[in-house]
Enzyme design. Sequence first.
Site, PDB file in Angstrom:
ATOM      1  CD  GLN A   1      -2.753  -1.167   2.540  1.00 12.72           C
ATOM      2  OE1 GLN A   1      -2.958  -2.220   3.106  1.00 12.72           O
ATOM      3  NE2 GLN A   1      -3.274  -0.030   2.970  1.00 12.72           N
TER       4      GLN A   1
ATOM      5  CD  GLU B   1      -8.812   4.372   6.878  1.00 15.03           C
ATOM      6  OE1 GLU B   1      -7.874   3.761   6.366  1.00 15.03           O
ATOM      7  OE2 GLU B   1      -8.655   5.348   7.617  1.00 15.03           O
TER       8      GLU B   1
END
Lengths: 160, 804
Positions: free
Chosen positions: B236, B757
């Site tokens: 990532q 998120e």
Amino acid sequence: MATAKKVSFKLNGKPVEVTVEPRELLIHSLRERLAHTGPHIGCETSHCGACTVDLNEMSVKACTVLTVQCEGAEITTIEGLEQGGALHALQQAFHEEHGLQCGYCTPGMITRAYRLLKENPNPSEQDIRSGISGNLCRCTGYQNIVKAVQSAAKKLAAAG
Amino acid sequence: MSQTAELKEREDKLQGMGTSLLRKEDAKFIRGQGSYIDDIKLPGMLFGAVVRSPYAHARIKGIDKAKALACPGVVAVLTADDLKPVNLHWMPTLGGDVQAVLADKKVCFQYQEVAMVLASDRYAAYDGAALVEVDYEELPAIVDPKKSMAPDAPIIREDIQDKKEVGHGPRTHPNHIFTWEAGDKAAADAAFKTAEITVREEMLNPRVHPCPLETCGCVASFDKPTGYLTVYMTSQAPHLVRTVLAMLSGIAESKIRVIGGDIGGGFGNKVPVYPGYVVAIVASIVTGVPIKWIESRIDNISTTGFARDYHGVGELAADKDGRIKGLRFSALADHGAFNSHVSATKFPAGLFSICTGSYAIPNAYARVDAVYTNKAPGGVAYRCSLRVTEAIYLIERMMDVLALKLGLDKAEIRRRNFVRSDQFPYTTSLGWTLDSGAYHPALEKVLKAVGYEGLRKEQAAKRADPKSPTLMGIGISTFTEIVGAGPTKVCDILGVGLFDSCEIRIHPTGGVIARLGTMSQGQGHATTYAQIIATELGLPAADIVVEEGDTDKSPYGAGTWGSRSTPVSGAATAMAARKIKDKAKKIAAHLLEVSEGDLEWEIDRFKVKGNPSQAKTMKEICMVAHTGNLPAGMEQGLNAVTYYDPPNLTFPFGAYLCVVDVDKFTGEVKVRRFYALDDCGTRINPMVIEGQIHGGLTEAFAVAMGQQIPFDENGNHLGNSLMDYFLPTAVETPKWETDHTVTLCPHHPLGAKGVAESPHVGGIPCFSNAVIDAFAHLGVTHMDMPHSAWRVWQQCNTLGVNKR
């Protein structure tokens, strides 16, 4: 190591032949010998469905099928769904309904939905949810996948 | 065509911000033509299989490779002793500790990496791995973090037992990692002393795993003649990884190329540098051929990047009207055998200090004690910024606990304590400046949409009816997130600031290529960033190509985690586009023979004020920028690069409501309704945002209702395959209802905040609050996750509600 065996089958309509050890899994033959990397590997316990392919008109998880079991079989993978340059209605619908994010489950999911719609061309939402329950997706929460399958079913029905 | 229709047509053509543009990245994925790590095949490539420890804690007395080396197809077996000559048997972690790449004399967790077998294919490699003989002497293991600091506890990390600190302040025990504190303890203690009401509750965020559908892996290829290392990796954060690899290997960073490729989901699992990657790289350097290493699912769940394992204690002090006067939150953090917790250097407990949530709490104190145990290392942020889920879980649960104690409604307790809209920017007592918010309107909108009063009446009726086969629970979560790390003055990893970047190049005919330091794992960056540029520059999104994840191509950035892509790289994209637009304006003024002040921007062109027929489109300017017809002294080209250092993090928020029906006799929890309102400021692609919300809520559902990594008392893993580890299917996943408000971020050039998120952070306490609310009238104040049918049935059985 056991003796290697020749196995012939049809892959997306084309005859192919591989020589494999009896223990070799179909997913590895497809991905590593036959350059079909659409089906993926996500687990080794048949739970995730990323490796789903169509084998003799049944959805199977290619990580728990031995290649030597496929003698004479007809296998369809995600690579075989696009016909004559036209996407399958499911492929188009997954795009239009935002039914994918990272794309890792997508080939297995679409291949599973392809068989589901052959078996049940007019599924209810519940039919779809249980019909794809052998295929896990970590990104989408399934809601848009269900919409995509519904939308493709409608288009396929309209096209007769 | 009317003028309005003409403007709309031009605007629609751009498919810029605010439109639900279908994703550019889909075309390859729906055809099965993604390029994930395991799809990569290089000439001469060998496969590496890892030999793992069966014990959680043991000394290695000897390793015999002979049988493995005799196995057909096996080329080499690497152990710590083989990595020592190149000094790569240990590596630094992102948490300031060191971690064994291959076990050096002892193993400290079950499944720890002991050796790697290199072979011609994966079957031969696993054959070989089964034949490596390791002689172990088992040692007592510490599994319960509460026992880690006992005076007679076995020492887990003998390699650092004399070290006074491992990156984050003094240690008080060989199994102690750090103690972190925030806030004013004396002021908080004083508030508790004088408070009319106090509440205290212990609550666990159990050890879970992000479990993306694609496991971790890499293909490492070292080219001996040039000394150039290429690593295809599930990362990532490719640039940060390149820096770590340069620090580790001594290879010049310019000769290391890390390529992210397509990534099959990350959710925090793919931020750290794992031993498997490093061994594969060393193996390629040693053998001179490419090495592939791919985790099995069992490897993935057992060894890489677990999350949470925070044993929390929440305390609130309030007056009798429910106005909070003080907060004391603490947590015992189980970091496993090596501190490879992912966090910014100055935040060993991540952003846990966001634990005052959406509330104006005058006095607060937070403390985290981290310890070693004989479990896999980690502490990654599973679809949240660092330790934010843990923090928000505590505050959102404690709000309910306080409401219960006071006999107040759970919506009302929140209303009374929210930071009001007129208080922003609001600095919390733990030091964060919340940028913007409108918490009251968000909650009221949700309550109205679901008919909250009606639901509470229905619940009261059910509670009064002993014959009801179900218990009804209503959960509310009104969370504030903290995302977009972050300002370099406070945020760095290994000394590298957490800025991010965008480079834009425009070609003569108006095609655009943009390269960024972030790395999509399914978030739709190729689409979203293109839409930002389309709106900023008036060029169609269809002609804008976005590239990420190849460190040779894109400018440096800290990658995609902690919902930082839009807050940081999205801002960098807008700023780079604006540099280009400034230059384009100068060219337009030159061409139209007016001053820049006489020009105004309209969708895709600069026009002369008061004389709209006089205009230059961006497309025309793109060509002119590549000719000699430019203002005096101006260089050709329309390129820009921006490195964006955000002035603050962003604070998205939301109001969620969940209704559950609990079967008294089976303990099964049925989610009847889940309504999620999110506010992430400017919405760039509403379709992508909705998709992120659906996915995040589903991961919240997974954590709240079923995920947990259990161990026995010897440190044996009790559930590391998908047979045991809960990933929801389409059948049990609820239907999501989504909604939004828009409160702009005042410090972001587009007014945007991160979003992906929020549903995870806000969703988990919402599910817990709903399940526990079903039992609230029976005196239950807390039940730990996961709320599986078995555990909920135990609660029903203890209370006797399952008696007919």
